[in-house]
Structure formats: structure tokens, C-alpha cells
Design an enzyme around this catalytic site. Structure first.
Site, short mmCIF file in Angstrom:
data_model
loop_
_atom_site.label_atom_id
_atom_site.label_comp_id
_atom_site.label_asym_id
_atom_site.label_seq_id
_atom_site.Cartn_x
_atom_site.Cartn_y
_atom_site.Cartn_z
N ASP A 327 0.84 -1.18 -0.07
CA ASP A 327 -0.14 0.10 -0.01
C ASP A 327 0.80 1.37 -0.09
O ASP A 327 2.05 1.23 0.45
CB ASP A 327 -0.91 0.00 1.15
CG ASP A 327 -0.03 -0.11 2.34
OD1 ASP A 327 0.96 -0.89 2.35
OD2 ASP A 327 -0.46 0.55 3.51
N GLU A 328 0.21 2.48 -0.38
CA GLU A 328 0.66 3.60 -0.23
C GLU A 328 2.38 3.88 -0.74
O GLU A 328 2.88 4.47 0.11
CB GLU A 328 0.65 4.12 1.15
CG GLU A 328 -0.63 4.25 1.54
CD GLU A 328 -0.94 4.85 3.06
OE1 GLU A 328 -1.81 5.82 3.39
OE2 GLU A 328 -0.50 4.17 4.08
N VAL A 329 2.70 3.37 -1.86
CA VAL A 329 3.95 3.63 -2.33
C VAL A 329 3.95 4.97 -3.00
O VAL A 329 3.59 5.11 -3.87
CB VAL A 329 4.38 2.40 -3.31
CG1 VAL A 329 5.71 2.65 -3.74
CG2 VAL A 329 4.15 1.10 -2.65
#
Ligand SMILES: *[C@@H]1O[C@H](CO)[C@@H](O)[C@H](O)[C@H]1NC(C)=O
Length: 532
Positions: A327-329
Site C-alpha cells: 500500500d501507499e507507495v
């Protein structure tokens, strides 16, 4: 909400005054609500000195079954909290025997619960005895929990149970709770107590978000530098191998799976401290800036490292699932790095960094598949690549139209877990528990096959503002609302007003069992929190 709560309270008081003798504690029942429950006014007394759990003759599990032997002891002290063999004999004028006989179809006492474990049970309570039948020991544990909740005391401290028939099974197989031990370190006792309360609520998956940007407390055998350099403190703020084993065994004894999360390629700042060439160096112009971004997906050493780490994870954590994050890279650092640019060109990704992330996640998922593990990932991974090339489980976490996402994921034929509406880390008032209770995980347009792919949901307790000082009150009793949504029949549990008195009572049970569950409204528990 406060008003609704107030009116249910009034209704419950009226019921109390009209129907129930003032000396007997109101018995509203079991939380989460069983699929079918019938109770009557026939009550029998229980005396601790003549009370016992036994294995029935036809049971596949017999004395020596670790899971049930210890559960019998545990539930005895839960049901009779202040019983000591010496004292109190005179309190029960006519002590009567009561036997709970337990019959399990398959043995399996030494295994671990998994995705396919049958948790169903039947419980029949009558005068002087109860019969509990289940297919597995895990189902027997759920039945023992329900049994323990049926026992109540009068004002003189005597114990009673009413004649009751229960037929019960979970609505969803995956009923999770996430703890984050990276943003704050949670001491072992806080994790173990959370597992206790999960068992009381029939939650069955502990999702251990064990590492993240701020710290790496997992003490790896293969890579000891990860915690030595990446934990908040290398000795006091880590989970040793024996700590991890203790968590897994404590969970197993309660029929709870432990699914670890090693989130990458983002959320890995702490990993970089103990594993120098793992993260992508960020650039300022043509020079490295000295800061680092996500895991570097362009070099072989990364995949060799991940393979060795995941091999260890497979060895340490028996569950067939492993959570790989994804997630959330943030793409800014990858964008700045000229080597990443060259790699993108070579691979034909253009300037689309979602392709680079997909490439990385696919490689990591192939590693886990080769290790015979099922990958769970956050929804970002699916969103970047809606045509999955392999099977994995998607966890939906983004606020907004989470049901639309459930629909898309199941349409693509992937299993899904719903976490988005069950984020408990932000302190909305306890009285808003009904917000979680009102979630309807299957209320999207889709075929029967699609709905079957919804394997459950998960309560998430992120750690930015949470450590052992406030963990339990922030979790409980709000997590109980989610627990009932995931276990019980939705049709029978749509009305939060009707659920309120039962939840209030369950919250008092948690408090009596030593869980710092917050109050739901004005009122009192028969036994207030004892401070331990
Ligand atoms: C249990 O039995 C008592 C005593 O007969 C009665 O007052 C109470 O309402 C019963 N509880 C339930 C849930 O049936």
C-alpha cells in the site's frame, strides 16, 4: 446516537421492572448473537465445587487434548472468578452437580486453525447438564465461550444458567483484528490480552502488522541487524523468536490464526537501517540526496533478500496466509533515481510507476506462492493491475465507496476482506459503535459467486496514537460491534437499539474478565473494573 442509546436504556429498564425479579441479574444473552438461540425461564443453579467439564464417550478428542484441557481450566476460572477450593462452601445450601459434556467429531488438537476450519457447534443446556457438540476443537472453543456467557449470578453471588438451545456457526470465516507494533511498540502482555478479548468476541485472525516505517521490532534469525538497527531499542523494543512463539501458541489455544504482515515496497524505512542496499536512493538533480525511498525493485539483491526473509516467515508463522502489504507507495523517489529510469525503459513501463510496483509485487507474490503460502495484499495492488495474473486475497482499506471496490475485486474472481469501515484507531466516541454495527459487507450488486468471495472483515487498530496505555479501551467494546457483524446473521442483527442492552452486558463481562472496555453510556456494572 446518544439519544438512541438513551431510549434503549429506558426500554431495557422497563423490561427489567416488569418482567424480571429485582434480585436476578437481567440475562440478555450471548455476544455475538448465535445463529439460533432459544432460552427459557427454567434456571438451574451451579456450584463450583460440583461443576465439571468432561469429554463425552463418543468424542474424538479426549483428555490430553491440549486445546480443550486448557480451555476447560480457563473457562472454569472465567465462570467462577472468585472460587477457591477452601472457602465459600457454605454459600451454596444445596450444592448440585452440573456437567458440561463436550463431544468433538475430529481430533486435531495439535494443529492450527485455518481458513477452512469448521467453527460450528450445538449447545444444549438443561437441568444439571449441558451438551456441547462440534466438528472441530475450534468449534468447541466457540461453544465454551457461549456457555460461559450464559452463566449469571444473583445478588447473593449464587450462579445460575437457564435452559438454552443454541445452533451456531460463523457468517464469515475470516474475522480479523489488526495490531500495529511498529508505530508504537506493544509489550507482549498487551498482545496476549487482545487475543483473550478476541476469543471472547469470537474474532479468529490476529493480523500482526509487525513492522513498518517507524520501527522493525521483529527479531529475525536470518537478518538480526533488521531489529538491532531498526527497532526503537535493540533489546527492550523487540519481539524475540520466543515472544513470537508465545503469541502464536496463545492464539492457537483460543482458535485464533496469526497472520504476519511484512509490508513492502513502501512502509520500509526501518528496514533500510539494518539492510543497507535494500531501499532506493533518492536523487536531487544528478546526485543522491542521502535519503531513501521504497524498496529498490530494480536489483536482484532485493529479491534474494525478500526470498530469504519470507522463507523464515514461512518457517516461523504456521498460518497459510502471509500479508505482503503493497500500500501507499510514493513514486517520487523512484522518479528521481536514474537507475530506476533505465530499468523502466528496459522493461517497457514508460513513465508508469504503477507498472513498476505491480512488477515488484508480482515477483514477491511468486516467492510466497512457491513457499505454498497465500498472499494477502492491500487494495492498491489490485487497483494498479485489475487483471490479476495470480490468485491473491485483497484487503479493502480505502474510505469512500468500499462496496464498489468489493464489487470490482470479486468480479475479477479474487477473495476479499473488508477493513475500510472498521478502522478503530481514530477516537470517535464510543457511543458511535453502531457505525461499525451498521456495516453491510455484502450490500453490493453482484452474483452469488461474487458474494462467496467475501471471506470476511477486519478491525484495524493503527498505532500512530495508540500504545499499551490506551489500546484496550480504544478497541473494546467498539470491536465487538464488528465482531457481531462478522459472526451473526445480518437479518437478525440489523437493529442497533435492540443490540444495545446485550452489548452493554457483554461489555460488563469483558470488564469483569479484566479487559478495559470503555463504557457505552450512563450505568454501572455489577462488578466494576478491578484495576488489574
Ligand atoms: C432465566 O431464568 C430466570 C428465572 O426463571 C428468568 O427470570 C429470566 O428471565 C431467564 N432469562 C432468560 C433470558 O430467559
Amino acid at each position: 446516537m446518544a439519544r438512541t442509546a438513551h431510549s434503549s436504556r429506558l426500554r431495557c429498564c422497563l423490561l427489567l421492572a416488569v418482567f424480571v425479579s429485582q434480585f436476578v441479574e437481567r440475562v440478555c444473552g450471548v455476544w455475538p448473537l448465535p445463529q439460533e438461540i432459544q432460552q427459557s425461564g427454567d434456571s438451574s443453579g451451579l456450584s463450583p465445587q460440583l461443576f465439571s467439564f468432561t469429554y463425552s464417550q463418543d468424542s474424538a478428542a479426549q483428555t490430553g487434548c491440549s486445546v480443550l484441557d486448557t480451555a476447560f481450566k480457563r473457562y472454569f476460572s472465567i465462570i467462577f472468578p472468585d472460587f477457591t477450593k477452601e472457602g465459600l462452601h457454605d454459600m451454596w445450601l444445596e450444592p448440585k452437580a452440573f456437567v458440561v459434556s463436550v463431544s468433538v467429531k475430529t481430533r486435531g488438537c495439535d494443529g492450527y486453525p485455518d481458513e477452512d476450519s469448521d467453527e460450528s457447534y450445538n449447545l444444549s443446556v438443561s437441568d444439571g447438564q449441558a451438551v456441547l457438540r462440534s466438528v472441530t476443537v475450534w468449534g468447541a472453543l466457540r461453544g465454551l465461550e457461549s456457555f460461559s456467557q450464559l452463566v449469571y449470578r444473583d445478588d447473593y453471588g449464587a450462579y445460575f444458567i437457564n435452559k438454552t438451545e443454541i445452533v451456531d456457526f460463523p457468517r464469515f470465516a475470516f474475522r480479523g483484528l489488526l495490531l500495529d507494533t511498529s508505530r508504537h511498540y506493544l509489550p507482549l502482555h498487551a498482545i496476549l490480552k487482545t487475543l483473550d478479548a478476541m476469543a471472547y468476541s469470537k474474532l479468529n485472525v490476529f493480523h500482526w502488522h509487525i513492522v513498518d516505517d517507524p520501527s522493525f521490532p521483529y527479531q529475525s534469525r536470518t537478518f538480526p541487524d533488521l531489529s538491532k538497527k531498526g527497532a526503537f531499542h535493540p533489546f527492550t523494543h523487540i519481539y524475540t523468536q520466543s515472544d513470537v512463539m508465545r503469541v502464536i501458541e496463545h492464539a492457537r489455544m483460543r482458535g485464533i490464526r496469526v497472520v504476519p504482515e511484512f509490508d513492502s515496497p513502501g512502509h520500509t524505512q526501518s528496514w533500510g537501517k539494518g539492510q543497507p542496499d535494500l531501499l532506493t536512493p533518492c536523487y536531487k538533480g544528478s546526485m543522491p540526496s542521502g535519503t531513501f525511498g521504497p524498496v529498490d525493485p530494480t536489483v536482484d539483491t532485493t529479491y534474494r533478500f525478500m526470498e530469504r526473509l519470507l522463507k523464515e516467515v514461512k518457517f516461523v508463522f504456521p498460518d497459510s496466509y502471509v500479508h505482503l502489504g503493497g500500500d501507499e507507495v510514493s513514486f517520487a523517489c523512484w522518479q528521481s533515481n536514474p537507475n530506476v529510469g533505465k530499468f523502466m525503459e528496459k522493461m517497457g513501463f514508460g513513465r508508469d510507476f504503477t507498472k513498476l510496483e505491480s512488477f515488484y509485487m508480482e515477483s514477491i507474490m511468486n516467492i510466497t506462492a512457491a513457499l505454498n503460502k497465500t498472499s494477502i495484499v492491500w487494495q492498491d495492488v489490485f487497483d494498479y493491475h485489475e487483471r490479476p495474473r495470480s490468485q491473491y486475497v485483497v484487503e479493502v482499506w480505502k474510505q469512500g465507496c468500499y462496496l464498489c471496490e468489493m464489487r470490482r475485486v470479486t468480479k475479477a474472481g479474487l477473495k476479499v476482506i473488508l477493513a475500510a469501515p472498521f478502522y478503530l484507531d481514530l477516537p470517535i466516541p464510543t457511543q458511535n459503535w453502531a457505525r461499525y454495527y451498521g456495516v453491510r459487507p455484502l450490500a453490493f450488486r453482484g452474483t452469488k459467486e461474487q458474494k462467496k468471495l467475501v471471506i470476511g472483515g477486519e478491525v484495524a487498530m493503527w498505532g500512530e496514537y495508540v500504545d499499551a496505555t490506551n489500546l484496550h479501551p480504544r478497541l473494546w467494546p467498539r470491536a465487538c460491534a464488528a465482531a457481531e457483524r462478522l459472526w451473526s446473521n445480518e437479518e437478525k442483527t440489523l437493529n442497533a437499539d435492540l443490540a444495545f442492552p446485550r452489548l452493554e452486558e457483554f461489555r460488563c463481562k469483558l470488564v469483569r474478565r479484566g479487559i478495559q472496555a470503555e463504557p457505552l453510556f450512563v450505568g454501572h456494572c455489577k462488578q466494576e473494573f478491578n484495576g488489574l
